[in-house]
Design a protein around this motif. Structure first.
Motif, PDB file in Angstrom:
ATOM      1  N   LYS A 168     -13.010   1.394   0.788  1.00  0.00           N
ATOM      2  CA  LYS A 168     -11.796   1.951   0.176  1.00  0.00           C
ATOM      3  C   LYS A 168     -10.727   2.335   1.200  1.00  0.00           C
ATOM      4  O   LYS A 168     -10.059   3.367   1.065  1.00  0.00           O
ATOM      5  CB  LYS A 168     -12.148   3.157  -0.717  1.00  0.00           C
ATOM      6  CG  LYS A 168     -13.119   2.819  -1.837  1.00  0.00           C
ATOM      7  CD  LYS A 168     -13.335   3.982  -2.782  1.00  0.00           C
ATOM      8  CE  LYS A 168     -14.404   3.681  -3.828  1.00  0.00           C
ATOM      9  NZ  LYS A 168     -14.122   2.461  -4.588  1.00  0.00           N
ATOM     10  N   ILE A 169     -10.586   1.510   2.234  1.00  0.00           N
ATOM     11  CA  ILE A 169      -9.551   1.730   3.247  1.00  0.00           C
ATOM     12  C   ILE A 169      -8.761   0.429   3.392  1.00  0.00           C
ATOM     13  O   ILE A 169      -9.278  -0.567   3.896  1.00  0.00           O
ATOM     14  CB  ILE A 169     -10.153   2.144   4.605  1.00  0.00           C
ATOM     15  CG1 ILE A 169     -10.991   3.415   4.457  1.00  0.00           C
ATOM     16  CG2 ILE A 169      -9.040   2.367   5.623  1.00  0.00           C
ATOM     17  CD1 ILE A 169     -11.678   3.847   5.737  1.00  0.00           C
ATOM     18  N   SER A 170      -7.507   0.444   2.954  1.00  0.00           N
ATOM     19  CA  SER A 170      -6.703  -0.772   2.931  1.00  0.00           C
ATOM     20  C   SER A 170      -6.528  -1.382   4.314  1.00  0.00           C
ATOM     21  O   SER A 170      -6.686  -2.594   4.491  1.00  0.00           O
ATOM     22  CB  SER A 170      -5.334  -0.469   2.322  1.00  0.00           C
ATOM     23  OG  SER A 170      -4.508  -1.612   2.345  1.00  0.00           O
ATOM     24  N   SER A 189      -9.636  -3.083   5.547  1.00  0.00           N
ATOM     25  CA  SER A 189      -9.843  -4.324   4.805  1.00  0.00           C
ATOM     26  C   SER A 189      -8.984  -5.439   5.383  1.00  0.00           C
ATOM     27  O   SER A 189      -9.452  -6.569   5.581  1.00  0.00           O
ATOM     28  CB  SER A 189      -9.494  -4.121   3.329  1.00  0.00           C
ATOM     29  OG  SER A 189     -10.258  -3.099   2.758  1.00  0.00           O
ATOM     30  N   LYS A 196       1.016   1.832  -9.360  1.00  0.00           N
ATOM     31  CA  LYS A 196       0.446   0.481  -9.374  1.00  0.00           C
ATOM     32  C   LYS A 196       1.444  -0.623  -9.686  1.00  0.00           C
ATOM     33  O   LYS A 196       1.399  -1.696  -9.083  1.00  0.00           O
ATOM     34  CB  LYS A 196      -0.712   0.428 -10.372  1.00  0.00           C
ATOM     35  CG  LYS A 196      -1.907   1.279  -9.968  1.00  0.00           C
ATOM     36  CD  LYS A 196      -3.026   1.163 -10.990  1.00  0.00           C
ATOM     37  CE  LYS A 196      -4.237   2.014 -10.579  1.00  0.00           C
ATOM     38  NZ  LYS A 196      -5.334   1.915 -11.584  1.00  0.00           N
ATOM     39  N   ARG A 230      -7.483   6.731   2.616  1.00  0.00           N
ATOM     40  CA  ARG A 230      -8.248   5.853   1.737  1.00  0.00           C
ATOM     41  C   ARG A 230      -7.376   5.436   0.562  1.00  0.00           C
ATOM     42  O   ARG A 230      -6.370   6.067   0.245  1.00  0.00           O
ATOM     43  CB  ARG A 230      -9.509   6.547   1.229  1.00  0.00           C
ATOM     44  CG  ARG A 230     -10.522   6.790   2.343  1.00  0.00           C
ATOM     45  CD  ARG A 230     -11.781   7.488   1.828  1.00  0.00           C
ATOM     46  NE  ARG A 230     -12.748   7.640   2.887  1.00  0.00           N
ATOM     47  CZ  ARG A 230     -13.691   6.744   3.177  1.00  0.00           C
ATOM     48  NH1 ARG A 230     -13.787   5.639   2.473  1.00  0.00           N
ATOM     49  NH2 ARG A 230     -14.528   6.957   4.171  1.00  0.00           N
ATOM     50  N   LEU A 231      -7.782   4.369  -0.109  1.00  0.00           N
ATOM     51  CA  LEU A 231      -7.007   3.841  -1.229  1.00  0.00           C
ATOM     52  C   LEU A 231      -6.898   4.826  -2.375  1.00  0.00           C
ATOM     53  O   LEU A 231      -5.968   4.777  -3.175  1.00  0.00           O
ATOM     54  CB  LEU A 231      -7.640   2.534  -1.741  1.00  0.00           C
ATOM     55  CG  LEU A 231      -7.473   1.328  -0.828  1.00  0.00           C
ATOM     56  CD1 LEU A 231      -8.363   0.188  -1.284  1.00  0.00           C
ATOM     57  CD2 LEU A 231      -6.018   0.875  -0.819  1.00  0.00           C
ATOM     58  N   THR A 232      -7.836   5.760  -2.465  1.00  0.00           N
ATOM     59  CA  THR A 232      -7.828   6.735  -3.547  1.00  0.00           C
ATOM     60  C   THR A 232      -6.976   7.956  -3.226  1.00  0.00           C
ATOM     61  O   THR A 232      -6.787   8.826  -4.056  1.00  0.00           O
ATOM     62  CB  THR A 232      -9.257   7.222  -3.842  1.00  0.00           C
ATOM     63  OG1 THR A 232      -9.850   7.677  -2.633  1.00  0.00           O
ATOM     64  CG2 THR A 232     -10.079   6.106  -4.446  1.00  0.00           C
ATOM     65  N   GLU A 233      -6.449   8.019  -1.996  1.00  0.00           N
ATOM     66  CA  GLU A 233      -5.638   9.164  -1.592  1.00  0.00           C
ATOM     67  C   GLU A 233      -4.160   8.809  -1.713  1.00  0.00           C
ATOM     68  O   GLU A 233      -3.766   7.658  -1.695  1.00  0.00           O
ATOM     69  CB  GLU A 233      -5.973   9.564  -0.154  1.00  0.00           C
ATOM     70  CG  GLU A 233      -7.433  10.013   0.004  1.00  0.00           C
ATOM     71  CD  GLU A 233      -7.807  10.235   1.454  1.00  0.00           C
ATOM     72  OE1 GLU A 233      -6.910  10.220   2.304  1.00  0.00           O
ATOM     73  OE2 GLU A 233      -8.998  10.417   1.731  1.00  0.00           O
ATOM     74  N   THR A 244       0.826  -1.207   0.000  1.00  0.00           N
ATOM     75  CA  THR A 244       0.000   0.000   0.000  1.00  0.00           C
ATOM     76  C   THR A 244       0.856   1.251   0.000  1.00  0.00           C
ATOM     77  O   THR A 244       0.569   2.221  -0.720  1.00  0.00           O
ATOM     78  CB  THR A 244      -0.949   0.006   1.217  1.00  0.00           C
ATOM     79  OG1 THR A 244      -1.794  -1.143   1.159  1.00  0.00           O
ATOM     80  CG2 THR A 244      -1.826   1.249   1.204  1.00  0.00           C
ATOM     81  N   ALA A 298     -12.588  -3.482   0.803  1.00  0.00           N
ATOM     82  CA  ALA A 298     -11.832  -2.464   0.067  1.00  0.00           C
ATOM     83  C   ALA A 298     -12.705  -1.792  -0.981  1.00  0.00           C
ATOM     84  O   ALA A 298     -12.613  -0.574  -1.191  1.00  0.00           O
ATOM     85  CB  ALA A 298     -10.609  -3.102  -0.595  1.00  0.00           C
ATOM     86  N   LYS A 299     -13.554  -2.571  -1.631  1.00  0.00           N
ATOM     87  CA  LYS A 299     -14.442  -2.018  -2.659  1.00  0.00           C
ATOM     88  C   LYS A 299     -15.457  -1.061  -2.052  1.00  0.00           C
ATOM     89  O   LYS A 299     -15.742   0.009  -2.609  1.00  0.00           O
ATOM     90  CB  LYS A 299     -15.164  -3.162  -3.377  1.00  0.00           C
ATOM     91  CG  LYS A 299     -16.130  -2.726  -4.470  1.00  0.00           C
ATOM     92  CD  LYS A 299     -15.391  -2.182  -5.667  1.00  0.00           C
ATOM     93  CE  LYS A 299     -16.362  -1.896  -6.808  1.00  0.00           C
ATOM     94  NZ  LYS A 299     -15.662  -1.313  -8.003  1.00  0.00           N
TER      95      LYS A 299
END
Length: 198
Positions: free
Chosen positions: A137-139, A142, A51, A192-195, A43, A133-134
């Motif tokens: 959205k917090i690794s 999850s 990625k 969050r995963l998007t940050e 992460t 996660a879906k």
């Protein structure tokens, strides 16, 4: 007994190979222990390099748990030895002898151990991780939720005391290593995963 002991030592040494640090060095990225969350895990590598290096790190960390368990199965070792090998690989990732005992938080390596133990266990844990996660959205959340449920999955699919004990210890250590994330979750400040920042 000798075979199980040697494989346990080998599992710890393999677990001590930090995929995140090696990937970052090879790909010219900053040391993950000094950037982002300062955690050498997939992460944080995602935050630092994107990625591709994160995916390589994730696969590498998972294989550290998977390979020793598969070897243990091939050698015909019993539940107690399987538990010892799996726990050693996980502890190696958390406290790697090659990197000053400063390792990652263990979700990917634990998942590799679970898939190597019995693939339906790993599949159930992975499914929970992906679902949380879906949705959220917090690794970290999850990982915490999926690993909190992991002892239940071990009990359902392979109810053997050493294996359940192994997973309980793995879950406990993983929660301990996520204590800063838990504080952030309670404060509503967890990334969050998007940050991109911690």
């Amino acid at each position: 007994m000798i075979t199980a002991t040697l494989l346990t030592i080998a599992a710890y040494l393999l677990g001590s190979v930090s995929s995140a640090i090696i990937v970052c060095r090879v790909m010219g990225l900053p040391d993950p222990r000094t950037q982002g969350s300062n955690n050498p895990g997939a992460t944080n590598v995602l935050r630092i390099g994107g990625k591709k290096p994160a995916a390589i790190t994730l696969v590498g960390d998972s294989l550290k748990g998977l390979i020793p368990m598969l070897v243990a199965h091939l050698l015909g070792l019993g539940p107690a030895a399987l538990a010892s090998v799996g726990l050693a690989a996980f502890v190696g990732h958390l406290y790697p002898v090659f990197f000053g005992f400063r390792g990652g938080k263990g979700v990917a390596t634990a998942l590799g151990v679970q898939f190597g133990l019995y693939w339906p266990i790993g599949l159930c844990v992975a499914a929970v991780w992906l679902f949380v996660a879906k949705v959220l959205k917090i690794s970290s959340l999850s990982g915490l939720i999926s690993m909190a449920l992991a002892p239940l999955f071990v009990w359902l699919f392979w109810s053997d005391k050493p294996l359940i004990g192994m997973q309980l210890i793995i879950t406990g250590l993983l929660i301990w290593r996520h204590r800063s994330n838990i504080r952030n979750l309670l404060a509503g400040t967890e990334t969050r995963l998007t940050e991109s920042s911690d």
